[in-house]
Design a protein around this motif. Structure first.
Motif, PDB file in Angstrom:
ATOM      1  N   ALA A 138       0.853  -1.191   0.000  1.00 40.64           N
ATOM      2  CA  ALA A 138       0.000   0.000   0.000  1.00 40.64           C
ATOM      3  C   ALA A 138       0.889   1.241   0.000  1.00 40.64           C
ATOM      4  N   GLY A 139       0.922   1.963  -1.119  1.00 41.96           N
ATOM      5  CA  GLY A 139       1.652   3.225  -1.186  1.00 41.96           C
ATOM      6  C   GLY A 139       3.017   3.088  -1.817  1.00 41.96           C
ATOM      7  N   GLY A 140       3.228   3.866  -2.869  1.00 39.48           N
ATOM      8  CA  GLY A 140       4.497   3.812  -3.594  1.00 39.48           C
ATOM      9  C   GLY A 140       5.399   4.983  -3.281  1.00 39.48           C
ATOM     10  N   GLY A 141       5.595   5.238  -1.993  1.00 38.58           N
ATOM     11  CA  GLY A 141       6.586   6.234  -1.580  1.00 38.58           C
ATOM     12  C   GLY A 141       7.942   5.545  -1.438  1.00 38.58           C
ATOM     13  N   ALA A 142       8.842   6.202  -0.708  1.00 33.81           N
ATOM     14  CA  ALA A 142      10.178   5.632  -0.519  1.00 33.81           C
ATOM     15  C   ALA A 142      10.108   4.249   0.115  1.00 33.81           C
ATOM     16  N   ALA A 143       9.303   4.142   1.165  1.00 35.58           N
ATOM     17  CA  ALA A 143       9.212   2.863   1.884  1.00 35.58           C
ATOM     18  C   ALA A 143       8.606   1.775   1.000  1.00 35.58           C
ATOM     19  N   GLY A 144       7.530   2.126   0.298  1.00 37.16           N
ATOM     20  CA  GLY A 144       6.855   1.145  -0.555  1.00 37.16           C
ATOM     21  C   GLY A 144       7.753   0.662  -1.676  1.00 37.16           C
ATOM     22  N   ILE A 200       2.282  -2.652  -6.320  1.00 40.03           N
ATOM     23  CA  ILE A 200       2.160  -1.483  -5.436  1.00 40.03           C
ATOM     24  C   ILE A 200       0.854  -0.771  -5.795  1.00 40.03           C
ATOM     25  N   VAL A 201       0.019  -0.537  -4.787  1.00 36.35           N
ATOM     26  CA  VAL A 201      -1.193   0.253  -5.000  1.00 36.35           C
ATOM     27  C   VAL A 201      -0.878   1.689  -4.587  1.00 36.35           C
ATOM     28  N   GLU A 202      -1.022   2.612  -5.533  1.00 39.20           N
ATOM     29  CA  GLU A 202      -0.670   4.011  -5.256  1.00 39.20           C
ATOM     30  C   GLU A 202      -1.852   4.900  -5.620  1.00 39.20           C
ATOM     31  N   HIS A 203      -2.236   5.747  -4.678  1.00 39.76           N
ATOM     32  CA  HIS A 203      -3.491   6.485  -4.886  1.00 39.76           C
ATOM     33  C   HIS A 203      -3.323   7.902  -5.412  1.00 39.76           C
ATOM     34  N   ASN A 204      -2.096   8.347  -5.693  1.00 37.24           N
ATOM     35  CA  ASN A 204      -2.063   9.672  -6.320  1.00 37.24           C
ATOM     36  C   ASN A 204      -2.609   9.548  -7.749  1.00 37.24           C
ATOM     37  N   LYS A 253       6.465  10.224  -5.733  1.00 34.87           N
ATOM     38  CA  LYS A 253       6.163  11.628  -6.064  1.00 34.87           C
ATOM     39  C   LYS A 253       6.653  12.601  -4.974  1.00 34.87           C
ATOM     40  N   LYS A 254       6.363  12.254  -3.710  1.00 34.41           N
ATOM     41  CA  LYS A 254       6.734  13.163  -2.614  1.00 34.41           C
ATOM     42  C   LYS A 254       8.257  13.306  -2.485  1.00 34.41           C
ATOM     43  N   LEU A 255       8.965  12.247  -2.884  1.00 31.01           N
ATOM     44  CA  LEU A 255      10.434  12.276  -2.754  1.00 31.01           C
ATOM     45  C   LEU A 255      11.050  13.454  -3.505  1.00 31.01           C
ATOM     46  N   ILE A 307      10.311  16.481  -3.529  1.00 27.26           N
ATOM     47  CA  ILE A 307      10.433  17.733  -2.771  1.00 27.26           C
ATOM     48  C   ILE A 307      11.300  17.556  -1.527  1.00 27.26           C
ATOM     49  N   THR A 308      11.778  16.341  -1.280  1.00 27.32           N
ATOM     50  CA  THR A 308      12.535  16.131  -0.043  1.00 27.32           C
ATOM     51  C   THR A 308      13.927  16.771  -0.137  1.00 27.32           C
ATOM     52  N   GLY A 309      14.432  17.132   1.045  1.00 25.02           N
ATOM     53  CA  GLY A 309      15.770  17.740   1.106  1.00 25.02           C
ATOM     54  C   GLY A 309      15.860  18.960   0.199  1.00 25.02           C
ATOM     55  N   LYS A 310      14.778  19.742   0.147  1.00 21.48           N
ATOM     56  CA  LYS A 310      14.714  20.940  -0.729  1.00 21.48           C
ATOM     57  C   LYS A 310      15.056  20.585  -2.177  1.00 21.48           C
ATOM     58  N   CYS A 368      17.020  15.638  -1.795  1.00 22.02           N
ATOM     59  CA  CYS A 368      16.818  14.358  -1.107  1.00 22.02           C
ATOM     60  C   CYS A 368      18.007  13.963  -0.216  1.00 22.02           C
ATOM     61  N   ASN A 369      17.817  14.220   1.059  1.00 25.37           N
ATOM     62  CA  ASN A 369      18.787  13.775   2.070  1.00 25.37           C
ATOM     63  C   ASN A 369      18.556  12.276   2.286  1.00 25.37           C
ATOM     64  N   VAL A 370      19.344  11.470   1.579  1.00 23.43           N
ATOM     65  CA  VAL A 370      19.097  10.025   1.466  1.00 23.43           C
ATOM     66  C   VAL A 370      19.230   9.305   2.806  1.00 23.43           C
ATOM     67  N   GLN A 426      -6.713   3.310  -4.423  1.00 25.46           N
ATOM     68  CA  GLN A 426      -6.559   3.577  -2.995  1.00 25.46           C
ATOM     69  C   GLN A 426      -6.861   2.330  -2.180  1.00 25.46           C
ATOM     70  N   VAL A 427      -5.964   2.020  -1.258  1.00 31.15           N
ATOM     71  CA  VAL A 427      -6.226   0.925  -0.319  1.00 31.15           C
ATOM     72  C   VAL A 427      -7.183   1.460   0.734  1.00 31.15           C
ATOM     73  N   THR A 428      -8.298   0.789   0.916  1.00 30.12           N
ATOM     74  CA  THR A 428      -9.294   1.296   1.876  1.00 30.12           C
ATOM     75  C   THR A 428      -9.433   0.398   3.096  1.00 30.12           C
TER      76      THR A 428
HETATM   77  C1  LIG Z   1       9.270  19.103   2.787  1.00 28.66           C
HETATM   78  C2  LIG Z   1       9.766  17.743   3.220  1.00 28.66           C
HETATM   79  C3  LIG Z   1      11.107  17.416   3.052  1.00 28.66           C
HETATM   80  C4  LIG Z   1      11.593  16.154   3.432  1.00 28.66           C
HETATM   81  N1  LIG Z   1      12.906  15.872   3.241  1.00 28.66           N
HETATM   82  C5  LIG Z   1      13.377  14.642   3.585  1.00 28.66           C
HETATM   83  C6  LIG Z   1      14.715  14.277   3.302  1.00 28.66           C
HETATM   84  O1  LIG Z   1      15.476  15.055   2.702  1.00 28.66           O
HETATM   85  N2  LIG Z   1      15.145  13.045   3.683  1.00 28.66           N
HETATM   86  C7  LIG Z   1      14.297  12.141   4.290  1.00 28.66           C
HETATM   87  O2  LIG Z   1      14.739  11.015   4.594  1.00 28.66           O
HETATM   88  N3  LIG Z   1      13.013  12.451   4.544  1.00 28.66           N
HETATM   89  C8  LIG Z   1      12.525  13.667   4.200  1.00 28.66           C
HETATM   90  N4  LIG Z   1      11.223  13.974   4.427  1.00 28.66           N
HETATM   91  C9  LIG Z   1      10.383  12.980   5.017  1.00 28.66           C
HETATM   92  C10 LIG Z   1       9.911  12.188   3.792  1.00 28.66           C
HETATM   93  O3  LIG Z   1       8.641  12.620   3.435  1.00 28.66           O
HETATM   94  C11 LIG Z   1      10.032  10.739   4.038  1.00 28.66           C
HETATM   95  O4  LIG Z   1      11.367  10.325   4.346  1.00 28.66           O
HETATM   96  C12 LIG Z   1       9.587   9.865   2.875  1.00 28.66           C
HETATM   97  O5  LIG Z   1       8.809  10.512   1.913  1.00 28.66           O
HETATM   98  C13 LIG Z   1       8.784   8.835   3.562  1.00 28.66           C
HETATM   99  O6  LIG Z   1       8.433   7.882   2.633  1.00 28.66           O
HETATM  100  P1  LIG Z   1       7.186   6.988   2.892  1.00 28.66           P
HETATM  101  O7  LIG Z   1       7.175   5.973   1.790  1.00 28.66           O
HETATM  102  O8  LIG Z   1       7.147   6.502   4.291  1.00 28.66           O
HETATM  103  O9  LIG Z   1       5.938   7.973   2.778  1.00 28.66           O
HETATM  104  P2  LIG Z   1       5.460   8.836   1.532  1.00 28.66           P
HETATM  105  O10 LIG Z   1       6.586   9.366   0.735  1.00 28.66           O
HETATM  106  O11 LIG Z   1       4.456   9.793   2.088  1.00 28.66           O
HETATM  107  O12 LIG Z   1       4.719   7.767   0.630  1.00 28.66           O
HETATM  108  C14 LIG Z   1       3.465   7.219   0.957  1.00 28.66           C
HETATM  109  C15 LIG Z   1       2.803   6.895  -0.380  1.00 28.66           C
HETATM  110  O13 LIG Z   1       1.628   6.137  -0.107  1.00 28.66           O
HETATM  111  C16 LIG Z   1       0.560   6.651  -0.871  1.00 28.66           C
HETATM  112  N5  LIG Z   1      -0.642   6.313  -0.105  1.00 28.66           N
HETATM  113  C17 LIG Z   1      -0.987   6.764   1.119  1.00 28.66           C
HETATM  114  N6  LIG Z   1      -2.144   6.201   1.525  1.00 28.66           N
HETATM  115  C18 LIG Z   1      -2.525   5.354   0.524  1.00 28.66           C
HETATM  116  C19 LIG Z   1      -3.647   4.479   0.351  1.00 28.66           C
HETATM  117  N7  LIG Z   1      -4.586   4.358   1.290  1.00 28.66           N
HETATM  118  N8  LIG Z   1      -3.742   3.764  -0.786  1.00 28.66           N
HETATM  119  C20 LIG Z   1      -2.778   3.871  -1.752  1.00 28.66           C
HETATM  120  N9  LIG Z   1      -1.698   4.695  -1.649  1.00 28.66           N
HETATM  121  C21 LIG Z   1      -1.580   5.419  -0.514  1.00 28.66           C
HETATM  122  C22 LIG Z   1       0.846   8.136  -0.992  1.00 28.66           C
HETATM  123  O14 LIG Z   1       0.214   8.708  -2.130  1.00 28.66           O
HETATM  124  C23 LIG Z   1       2.364   8.153  -1.127  1.00 28.66           C
HETATM  125  O15 LIG Z   1       2.798   8.045  -2.461  1.00 28.66           O
HETATM  126  C24 LIG Z   1      10.712  15.212   4.031  1.00 28.66           C
HETATM  127  C25 LIG Z   1       9.353  15.554   4.200  1.00 28.66           C
HETATM  128  C26 LIG Z   1       8.895  16.798   3.784  1.00 28.66           C
HETATM  129  C27 LIG Z   1       7.434  17.133   3.964  1.00 28.66           C
END
Ligand SMILES: Cc1cc2nc3c(=O)[nH]c(=O)nc-3n(C[C@H](O)[C@H](O)[C@H](O)COP(=O)(O)OP(=O)(O)OC[C@H]3O[C@@H](n4cnc5c(N)ncnc54)[C@H](O)[C@@H]3O)c2cc1C
Length: 141
Positions: free
Chosen positions: A9-15, A31-35, A42-44, A46-49, A52-54, A134-136
């Motif tokens: 659920a969710g294709g962010g960094a962790a997913g 991967i189920v991604e709801h954007n 996608k959110k990555l 904007i990270t680290g301005k 991306c601070n890896v 979206q995972v519900t």
């Molecule tokens: C401005 C800003 C700067 C940052 N800079 C850094 C940095 O430089 N280094 C760092 O390590 N961290 C940084 N972070 C924290 C950063 O957001 C996380 O490290 C990283 O994005 C976390 O990844 P994640 O996969 O846990 O969550 P997310 O990136 O939020 O990914 C979650 C994904 O799941 C999807 N999702 C959520 N709910 C559902 C659902 N129900 N069904 C389907 N899809 C779903 C979302 O659309 C999203 O794509 C920053 C955060 C912000 C706001």
């Protein structure tokens, strides 16, 4: 959609990282991604301005000591995947990394987009299916 062993659920960094890890172990992964476009990482962007601070270039215990609030919760995660492992992971995908002030690690390109591309390409190479939606609910048996 073919039968999957693992649905994330969710294709962010962790997913993405979880998907790649499972797919490298031979699992069929989705991967189920709801954007709106089912876009991975996608959110990555904007990270680290935008850079991306890896990770932080330090050992597990230093990382834990500097984790605000309840760092022990992350003990097993950081033990399974240390900062060195994270750096090795991205370098193996062709991302060159550098360490800056405070041991903060960034791509040499200063581009978070490079991190996103590396994750997406590896997911594609491994045949990870991206399922927009979206995972519900989670059904636990
Ligand atoms: C401005 C800003 C700067 C940052 N800079 C850094 C940095 O430089 N280094 C760092 O390590 N961290 C940084 N972070 C924290 C950063 O957001 C996380 O490290 C990283 O994005 C976390 O990844 P994640 O996969 O846990 O969550 P997310 O990136 O939020 O990914 C979650 C994904 O799941 C999807 N999702 C959520 N709910 C559902 C659902 N129900 N069904 C389907 N899809 C779903 C979302 O659309 C999203 O794509 C920053 C955060 C912000 C706001």
């Amino acid at each position: 959609m073919s039968t999957l062993d693992c649905l994330i659920a969710g294709g962010g960094a962790a997913g993405c990282y979880a998907a790649i890890t499972a797919a490298r172990r031979g699992r069929r992964v989705g991967i189920v991604e709801h954007n709106p476009k089912g876009e991975l990482g996608k959110k990555l962007r904007i990270t680290g301005k935008g850079r991306c601070n890896v990770t932080n270039n330090c050992d597990r215990d230093t990382l834990l000591a500097n984790t605000p609030r309840n760092g022990r919760f992350l003990y097993s995660a950081f033990s399974a995947c240390s900062p060195a492992d994270v750096m090795e992971f991205f370098e193996a995908l062709g991302v060159r990394l550098k360490t800056e002030r405070g041991n903060r690690v960034f791509p040499v390109s200063d581009s978070a987009g490079e991190i996103v591309s590396a994750l997406r390409q590896e997911c594609r190479r491994l045949g990870v299916q991206v399922i927009p939606g979206q995972v519900t609910d989670l059904l636990l048996e």
